[in-house]
Design an enzyme around this catalytic site. Structure first.
Site, mmCIF file in Angstrom:
data_model
loop_
_atom_site.group_PDB
_atom_site.id
_atom_site.type_symbol
_atom_site.label_atom_id
_atom_site.label_comp_id
_atom_site.label_asym_id
_atom_site.label_seq_id
_atom_site.Cartn_x
_atom_site.Cartn_y
_atom_site.Cartn_z
ATOM 1 N N HIS A 255 0.824 -1.215 0.000
ATOM 2 C CA HIS A 255 0.000 0.000 0.000
ATOM 3 C C HIS A 255 0.855 1.261 0.000
ATOM 4 O O HIS A 255 2.081 1.211 0.153
ATOM 5 C CB HIS A 255 -0.943 -0.008 1.206
ATOM 6 C CG HIS A 255 -0.260 -0.061 2.542
ATOM 7 N ND1 HIS A 255 0.268 1.050 3.159
ATOM 8 C CD2 HIS A 255 -0.029 -1.102 3.392
ATOM 9 C CE1 HIS A 255 0.786 0.706 4.336
ATOM 10 N NE2 HIS A 255 0.634 -0.602 4.491
ATOM 11 N N CYS B 298 2.493 -2.895 6.900
ATOM 12 C CA CYS B 298 2.942 -4.020 6.093
ATOM 13 C C CYS B 298 4.033 -3.563 5.133
ATOM 14 O O CYS B 298 5.087 -3.142 5.558
ATOM 15 C CB CYS B 298 1.749 -4.614 5.349
ATOM 16 S SG CYS B 298 0.420 -5.170 6.439
#
Length: 225
Positions: A178, A194
């Site tokens: 992302h 992440c």
């Protein structure tokens, strides 16, 4: 024939021809040309409008050049079109041929080291809503307010401009590739999250990879040399 010209002639597909390995065409149609020796980084990382939002420019020159988007030599046993994440060196590779890859710098949180193995991109979201994982809420109870309705899309959203959700079979791993609201985190191990990328880079990757793209997250013993 140059890579960028050939890419345009083939409908925008990324094509890379090497004398020993032949030609490979991977990814979605109408994607941008691959970076080459004439690539304009000022334009690539410039401020731009995306949907309803104004992306700020990336101060890319303040980062080590190895974290800039670029085609590199990279030998992998994975097929062209695979994404390989090396969290230990803060790189994400999109495999072009058995010896070449498009590489991006990434930032990796503790969650990014929590697992390794194979997954697929099963969901792609533009300007996604963010809901914090329960484990994060346990550490920071104040985040509970975002659990029901989520954090609205925008530049302050932790997922940024794009999110690609990683699944294993029918199970959402809850790990994502992302964007980020903290550009300075690229190339670093940060406290949470992440695999995060600069807005301009995650938009670029998003425009290249189709759904069901294989993603390989390397373990410590597998980190790229």
């Amino acid at each position: 024939m140059s890579v960028s010209r050939r890419a345009l002639m083939m409908g925008g597909l990324s094509a890379l021809c090497l004398s020993l390995t032949g030609c490979y065409t991977v990814g979605l149609p109408d994607q941008p040309p691959l970076p080459d020796e004439t690539f304009d980084y000022e334009l690539a990382y410039a401020a731009r409008k995306d949907g309803d939002f104004e992306l700020p420019a990336i101060n890319y020159k303040s980062f080590d050049r190895r974290f800039w988007r670029q085609v590199v030599d990279y030998k992998s046993g994975e097929r062209p079109g695979t994404v390989v994440v090396d969290p230990y060196n803060a790189f994400l590779y999109w495999i072009l041929t058995p010896s070449k890859a498009l590489r991006y710098g990434v930032g990796v949180g503790k969650a990014g080291f929590a697992w390794s193995g194979d997954a697929q991109i099963r969901v792609k979201r533009e300007w996604p809503i963010w809901r914090p994982p329960l484990e994060m809420i346990e550490r920071k109870p104040a985040l509970m307010k975002y659990w029901e309705n989520g954090f609205e899309p925008g530049l302050k959203n932790p997922l940024g401009a794009r999110a690609m959700d990683l699944w294993q079979g029918s199970r959402d791993t809850l790990y994502r590739i992302h964007g980020t609201n903290d550009p300075a985190s690229i190339g670093k191990n940060v406290s949470s999250g992440c695999i995060r990328m600069w807005h301009q880079d995650v938009i670029d990757l998003f425009s290249r990879v189709p759904l069901r793209t294989k993603v390989v997250v390397l373990g410590k013993q597998e980190e790229a040399s």
